[in-house]
Write an enzyme that holds these catalytic residues in place. Structure first.
Site: not given
Length: 210
Positions: A81, A188, A190
């Protein structure tokens, strides 16, 4: 298998989540806030956050030029991002005082998906990853508008998202790219528990250090 030391730029964003993901795929993950900490890592992750804020904090923490220098020396880097925005050679809709790190020969549009689609999710076919499509979470995300000849597009937005919504202007936009030792995604990984993107990056770090 070696356990490379991968830093996570710890100025803003999902630092803990990236540390957990990197640890899960066999890296020794450490936060990076100082030049000495940057000098000790084999690779670096630039998390999401607010790209202009991170840009200023890089200056404040005296990391801007050391990080640029290490990227020029082929330090493996992964940006998610806002990290993608920082790694791009050129950004659209950015602030004139915003710093760029370079490392990716791409033009990125900041906050490209606009307020109407501030956050959305879809499944992506991702080159180089085996198994199911990657479930991608986009939060006020950028997209790649133009790539240089050495940049490989790894994933693009489908015409219709996995929940049946027409992607509109976003359809076909590149949202994951790689150039040599540098990887970037608009989304994202994660946040989803799918560690394959982090695993790909740690494999890139291992390859770079031999």
């Amino acid at each position: 298998m070696s356990s490379p030391t991968v830093g996570v730029l710890a100025l803003q964003g999902n630092v803990r989540e990236h540390v957990a993901a990197l640890t899960a795929v066999g890296a020794t993950a450490v936060p990076v806030r100082r030049p000495a900490e940057l000098a000790a890592v084999d690779g670096i992750v630039l998390p999401g956050g607010e790209s202009t804020t991170v840009s200023k904090l890089l200056d404040t923490f005296e990391l801007l030029e050391p990080l640029r220098a290490r990227l020029r020396d082929s330090l493996p880097a992964y940006g998610s991002c806002a990290g993608m925005i920082l790694l791009a050679e050129e950004i659209l809709d950015g602030r004139p005082d915003q710093h760029q790190l370079g490392g990716l020969d791409v033009v990125v549009r900041r906050n490209a998906f606009g307020r109407q689609v501030d956050s959305f999710e879809t499944d992506l076919e991702f080159t180089g990853l085996t198994g199911d499509p990657v479930h991608a979470v986009f939060i006020r995300a950028p997209w790649v508008e133009k790539t240089g000849g050495d940049v490989e597009v790894l994933a693009s937005v489908p015409d219709v998202t996995s929940n049946g919504v027409d992607a509109g202007e976003a359809a076909g936009r590149a949202v994951a790219v790689r150039q040599g030792p540098v990887l970037a995604t608009s989304f994202h990984p994660e946040l989803t528990g799918d560690r394959r993107v982090h695993g790909l990056f740690v494999d890139m770090v291992r390859a770079a250090i031999g």
